[in-house]
Design a protein around this motif. Structure first.
Motif, mmCIF file in Angstrom:
data_model
loop_
_atom_site.group_PDB
_atom_site.id
_atom_site.type_symbol
_atom_site.label_atom_id
_atom_site.label_comp_id
_atom_site.label_asym_id
_atom_site.label_seq_id
_atom_site.Cartn_x
_atom_site.Cartn_y
_atom_site.Cartn_z
ATOM 1 N N ASP A 72 0.829 -1.210 0.000
ATOM 2 C CA ASP A 72 0.000 0.000 0.000
ATOM 3 C C ASP A 72 0.869 1.269 0.000
ATOM 4 N N HIS A 73 2.189 1.085 -0.248
ATOM 5 C CA HIS A 73 3.181 2.160 -0.396
ATOM 6 C C HIS A 73 3.661 2.741 0.937
ATOM 7 N N THR A 74 3.159 2.240 2.073
ATOM 8 C CA THR A 74 3.533 2.827 3.367
ATOM 9 C C THR A 74 4.468 1.923 4.150
ATOM 10 N N VAL A 75 5.255 2.566 5.027
ATOM 11 C CA VAL A 75 6.087 1.868 6.000
ATOM 12 C C VAL A 75 5.616 2.312 7.376
ATOM 13 N N LYS A 76 5.350 1.350 8.256
ATOM 14 C CA LYS A 76 4.805 1.675 9.578
ATOM 15 C C LYS A 76 5.733 1.165 10.676
ATOM 16 N N LEU A 77 5.764 1.935 11.775
ATOM 17 C CA LEU A 77 6.559 1.581 12.953
ATOM 18 C C LEU A 77 5.602 1.339 14.115
ATOM 19 N N TYR A 78 5.731 0.165 14.754
ATOM 20 C CA TYR A 78 4.817 -0.204 15.844
ATOM 21 C C TYR A 78 5.582 -0.302 17.167
ATOM 22 N N ASP A 79 4.867 0.020 18.247
ATOM 23 C CA ASP A 79 5.393 -0.167 19.600
ATOM 24 C C ASP A 79 4.537 -1.218 20.297
ATOM 25 N N ARG A 95 4.618 -2.269 23.286
ATOM 26 C CA ARG A 95 4.265 -1.964 24.671
ATOM 27 C C ARG A 95 2.912 -1.282 24.764
ATOM 28 N N SER A 96 2.620 -0.432 23.765
ATOM 29 C CA SER A 96 1.335 0.271 23.788
ATOM 30 C C SER A 96 0.376 -0.247 22.724
ATOM 31 N N ASN A 97 0.863 -1.220 21.905
ATOM 32 C CA ASN A 97 0.055 -1.759 20.797
ATOM 33 C C ASN A 97 -0.455 -0.653 19.875
ATOM 34 N N GLU A 98 0.427 0.303 19.546
ATOM 35 C CA GLU A 98 0.048 1.427 18.700
ATOM 36 C C GLU A 98 1.040 1.595 17.549
ATOM 37 N N THR A 99 0.527 2.231 16.497
ATOM 38 C CA THR A 99 1.398 2.626 15.383
ATOM 39 C C THR A 99 1.990 3.984 15.722
ATOM 40 N N THR A 100 3.308 4.039 15.858
ATOM 41 C CA THR A 100 3.960 5.279 16.294
ATOM 42 C C THR A 100 4.417 6.156 15.129
ATOM 43 N N LEU A 101 4.553 5.579 13.945
ATOM 44 C CA LEU A 101 5.047 6.356 12.804
ATOM 45 C C LEU A 101 4.579 5.721 11.503
ATOM 46 N N THR A 102 4.194 6.551 10.534
ATOM 47 C CA THR A 102 3.835 6.086 9.187
ATOM 48 C C THR A 102 4.484 7.014 8.166
ATOM 49 N N VAL A 103 5.175 6.431 7.199
ATOM 50 C CA VAL A 103 5.753 7.224 6.107
ATOM 51 C C VAL A 103 5.309 6.615 4.784
ATOM 52 N N ASN A 104 5.234 7.457 3.761
ATOM 53 C CA ASN A 104 4.803 7.012 2.432
ATOM 54 C C ASN A 104 6.030 6.880 1.540
ATOM 55 N N TRP A 136 15.046 7.155 6.241
ATOM 56 C CA TRP A 136 14.123 7.894 7.099
ATOM 57 C C TRP A 136 14.695 8.039 8.511
ATOM 58 N N ASP A 137 14.421 9.202 9.116
ATOM 59 C CA ASP A 137 14.857 9.480 10.491
ATOM 60 C C ASP A 137 13.658 9.331 11.425
ATOM 61 N N ILE A 138 13.740 8.372 12.350
ATOM 62 C CA ILE A 138 12.615 8.114 13.257
ATOM 63 C C ILE A 138 12.427 9.268 14.236
ATOM 64 N N PHE A 139 13.526 9.770 14.798
ATOM 65 C CA PHE A 139 13.443 10.762 15.872
ATOM 66 C C PHE A 139 12.984 12.134 15.386
ATOM 67 N N ASN A 140 13.034 12.373 14.074
ATOM 68 C CA ASN A 140 12.531 13.634 13.519
ATOM 69 C C ASN A 140 11.192 13.438 12.826
ATOM 70 N N GLY A 141 10.385 12.529 13.360
ATOM 71 C CA GLY A 141 9.034 12.338 12.842
ATOM 72 C C GLY A 141 8.969 11.727 11.466
ATOM 73 N N GLY A 142 9.952 10.874 11.131
ATOM 74 C CA GLY A 142 9.956 10.233 9.820
ATOM 75 C C GLY A 142 10.455 11.130 8.711
ATOM 76 N N LYS A 143 11.405 12.008 9.031
ATOM 77 C CA LYS A 143 11.967 12.919 8.024
ATOM 78 C C LYS A 143 12.763 12.130 6.985
ATOM 79 N N LEU A 144 12.565 12.470 5.707
ATOM 80 C CA LEU A 144 13.300 11.809 4.623
ATOM 81 C C LEU A 144 14.710 12.386 4.549
ATOM 82 N N LEU A 145 15.716 11.536 4.778
ATOM 83 C CA LEU A 145 17.109 11.981 4.779
ATOM 84 C C LEU A 145 17.760 11.852 3.401
ATOM 85 N N ALA A 146 17.367 10.832 2.662
ATOM 86 C CA ALA A 146 17.990 10.614 1.350
ATOM 87 C C ALA A 146 17.063 9.799 0.463
#
Length: 521
Positions: free
Chosen positions: A190-197, A199-208, A236-246
Motif C-alpha cells: 500500500d506504499h507505506t512503511v509503519k513503525l509499531y510499539d 508496549r502500547s500496541n500502537e502505530t507510532t510512525l507512518t511514512v509514504n 528515514w529518520d525516526i526521531f525527527n518524525g519520519g523525516k526523509l534523509l535521502a
C-alpha cells in the motif's frame, strides 16, 4: 665527422584512449570476491540468510524447502522440507541453532537446525506469510503476511502476543529493531512503511514510500531505517518524525532486497535489473556494482564479507567467495620450513631490462616512410579495434606537416579505407578536431584528382561530404539552443536579483523605489 644518433620518441596513443573506470579501494576490495559458483535449485530463490555463527552456513528458501548450504564446499549440508506448499523467508536465530520460516499455508514454522525437526507451528494468519524474523531478545518471532497483518509470537508458549492490522495491502517486508524487542517495522504494497510499539500496541510512525515496498531494514543505531520499493531507496529518520534523509535512485527496475555489509558501513541493494549495487552509507553514493545473468530476488553476505550469496528468479544461486591473500596461502603450503627467516647477502642481482617494443607504424615513421606508416594503421583490424592508434599517427603527421605526402602516395584501396575511417569517426568527440584537419589535407591533395577515383571511392567521398554537411547543421542547431538556454538563465538571474532587492527593506524603502530599480535593471 661523427654520425649523431638521436633517440626516437614513440607516437603517443594514450591521450586518445577511452577514459578508464576509476580504480578505488572499494572496487579493489569487492573484486576480490572472485568468480561465482552457480548452483541450480527447483524454484525462484525467495530469501537467503547467513548463520551468524561459524561455519557460517546460509539458508536459501525456495519452492517447498529451505536448503542450508556450506559456503566452502557449495553443497547442501541440510535440507528442511517440512512444508506442504511454498516456503518463504527462512532466517536464522542469532545463535544459529534455530530457524524460522513462513509459508503459503499461512503458518509460521520454527525448526531446530541440527535435527531439522519442527519445534513450533504458529497458526493465526489467514494469508501466506512471506517474511519472518526473530526479535532482539531472541525469544519471540515476528511474521508479516498477505492478510495485511503483522504478528508477534512467543516461542515458549506458542501464543500470539500482539497483532497489527493497519496496512491495506500485502505486507512483504519488515524488520525488528536492533535496539529493543518492542519496536517493529513493516513495509506494504500500500506504499507505506509503519513503525509499531508493542508496549502500547500502537502505530507510532507512518511514512509514504511512494511505491510498493519490497524490503526494509534498520541501521544499527535503531534511529534510522531504510525502505526499498520500485526503483527508489529511501532513508528515514525516526526521531525527527519520519523525516526523509535521502532518496537513492540507481536501479532502473524494481529493487527486491537490501542488506548491510562491511561492518554496517556499506549498504547493498539487489534488483530485477540484474545488478547488485554497493553504497557508502556516509555519502549514499555507489562505490561498486556487480552484474548477474538474471533478475535478482534475494541476497545475503556473511561476516567479514567473506561470501556473497545471490538468488535469482530462475532458481540459480550465485556464490562468490573472497580470494585469500597470497601471504596466507603460502603459510599453509608445507609442514616444515627449511629456509632461515633472514638471510644476509651482499650480492646484488641486476635484472636484464626488456627491450622496448616499437610498433610497426613507428618503425616506418622513424625511416620517414610516411605512406607505409599510414597504410599500416588504416588496416581494418587496427582502424576498427584501435582507432586511437590511427588518429595518433595522423596527429603526429599533421604536427610534422607530412600528412599530405603520406596521403598522396596511398593506393586506391587505402584511399577507400581512409575515407571509411573519416566517415566512421567524424562524430567521435575524441577525434573530431583531428579528422576535420585531416579531411582538409585530403581535399587539398586530391582536389583536382577526385574524378579519377574509382566508383566506390567516389561514392564514399560523396557520402563524407553529406556527413560533414549534417554535422554542420547539428552544430548550428546546438549553438542556437545554447543561446536560447543562456538567455533563459540570464532572465532567471535578473528575476532573482529583482526578488532579492524587493525583499530587502533597507535597500528598497518604498514601492516607488522598487519601480525605479526594476526600470534600471
Amino acid at each position: 665527422m661523427a654520425h649523431i644518433s638521436y633517440p626516437f620518441k614513440k607516437t603517443n596513443k594514450a591521450v586518445y584512449k577511452k577514459p578508464a573506470s576509476v580504480l578505488t579501494e572499494d572496487v579493489i576490495y569487492w573484486k576480490k570476491l572472485g568468480l561465482p559458483v552457480l548452483v541450480k535449485e527447483f524454484g525462484a530463490i525467495d530469501y537467503i540468510d547467513f548463520s551468524p555463527v561459524e561455519p557460517y552456513y546460509f539458508a536459501a528458501t525456495c519452492s517447498v524447502r529451505v536448503q542450508i548450504y556450506d559456503p566452502i564446499t557449495k553443497v547442501v549440508a541440510k535440507n528442511i522440507s517440512k512444508f506442504v506448499e511454498a516456503a518463504y523467508g527462512g532466517t536464522f536465530r542469532r545463535d544459529g541453532r534455530l530457524l524460522v520460516a513462513g509459508s503459503e499455508e499461512s503458518a509460521v514454522k520454527l525448526f531446530d537446525v541440527q535435527s531439522k525437526n519442527v519445534l513450533r507451528v504458529f497458526n493465526g494468519h489467514t494469508g501466506p506469510v512471506h517474511r519472518t524474523f526473530f526479535t532482539r531478545d531472541q525469544i519471540k518471532v515476528l511474521s508479516f503476511s498477505d492478510d495485511k497483518s503483522v504478528c508477534l509470537w512467543d516461542i515458549a508458549t506458542e501464543e500470539k502476543i500482539a497483532s497489527f492490522s493497519e496496512h491495506t495491502d500485502y505486507i512483504r517486508a519488515g524488520a525488528p529493531s536492533p535496539m529493543t524487542p518492542d519496536i517493529i517495522l513493516s513495509g506494504s504494497y500500500d506504499h507505506t512503511v509503519k513503525l509499531y510499539d508493542c508496549r502500547s500496541n500502537e502505530t507510532t510512525l507512518t511514512v509514504n514510500h511512494g511505491c510498493p515496498v519490497e524490503s526494509t531494514l534498520f541501521l544499527p543505531s535503531g534511529g534510522i531505517f531504510i525502505s526499498a520499493g520500485g526503483t527508489d531507496i529511501k532513508v528515514w529518520d525516526i526521531f525527527n518524525g519520519g523525516k526523509l534523509l535521502a532518496n537513492i535512485s540507481q536501479h532502473h527496475k524494481t529493487i527486491t532486497t537490501l542488506t548491510l555489509a562491511s561492518n554496517n558501513s556499506r549498504l547493498m541493494s539487489a534488483s530485477l535489473d540484474r545488478h547488485v549495487k554497493i553504497y557508502d552509507l556516509s555519502t549514499f553514493k555507489v562505490v561498486h556494482n556487480i552484474d548477474f545473468p538474471n533478475a535478482v530476488l534475494s541476497m545475503a553476505i556473511s561476516e567479514r564479507d567473506d561470501v556473497l550469496a545471490v538468488g535469482m528468479i530462475d532458481g540459480v544461486i550465485s556464490i562468490r567467495k573472497r580470494v585469500q591473500p597470497a601471504s596466507l596461502l603460502e603459510d599453509k603450503k608445507g609442514l616444515f620450513k627449511f629456509a632461515p627467516d633472514h638471510v644476509e647477502t651482499v650480492d646484488v642481482v641486476v635484472t636484464k631490462q626488456k627491450a622496448t617494443k616499437v610498433a610497426e607504424f613507428d618503425k616506418f615513421l622513424r625511416k620517414m616512410e610516411f605512406t607505409k606508416a599510414l597504410s599500416v594503421v588504416l588496416k581494418s583490424y587496427v582502424a576498427t579495434k584501435f582507432p586511437e592508434k590511427t588518429i595518433a599517427l595522423i596527429q603526429e603527421m599533421l604536427r610534422r606537416k607530412v600528412l599530405h605526402m603520406a596521403i598522396n602516395g596511398l593506393s586506391e584501396k587505402d584511399i577507400g579505407l581512409l575515407l571509411k575511417f573519416f566517415r566512421k569517426n567524424l562524430g567521435e568527440a575524441r577525434f573530431t578536431r583531428i579528422v576535420i584537419d585531416a579531411v582538409n589535407v585530403f581535399i587539398d591533395v586530391f582536389e583536382n584528382k577526385i574524378k579519377l577515383f574509382s566508383e566506390q571511392n567516389l561514392c564514399l567521398y560523396t557520402s563524407l561530404k553529406e556527413d560533414i554537411r549534417e554535422e554542420i547543421e547539428v552544430c548550428k542547431r546546438v549553438s542556437e539552443l545554447e543561446g536560447a538556454i543562456g538567455l533563459l538563465f540570464s532572465g532567471a538571474q535578473v528575476s532573482t536579483s529583482i526578488g532579492n532587492l524587493e525583499m530587502n527593506d533597507n535597500l528598497v524603502p518604498s514601492s516607488k523605489a522598487q519601480k525605479d530599480i526594476v526600470i534600471d535593471v
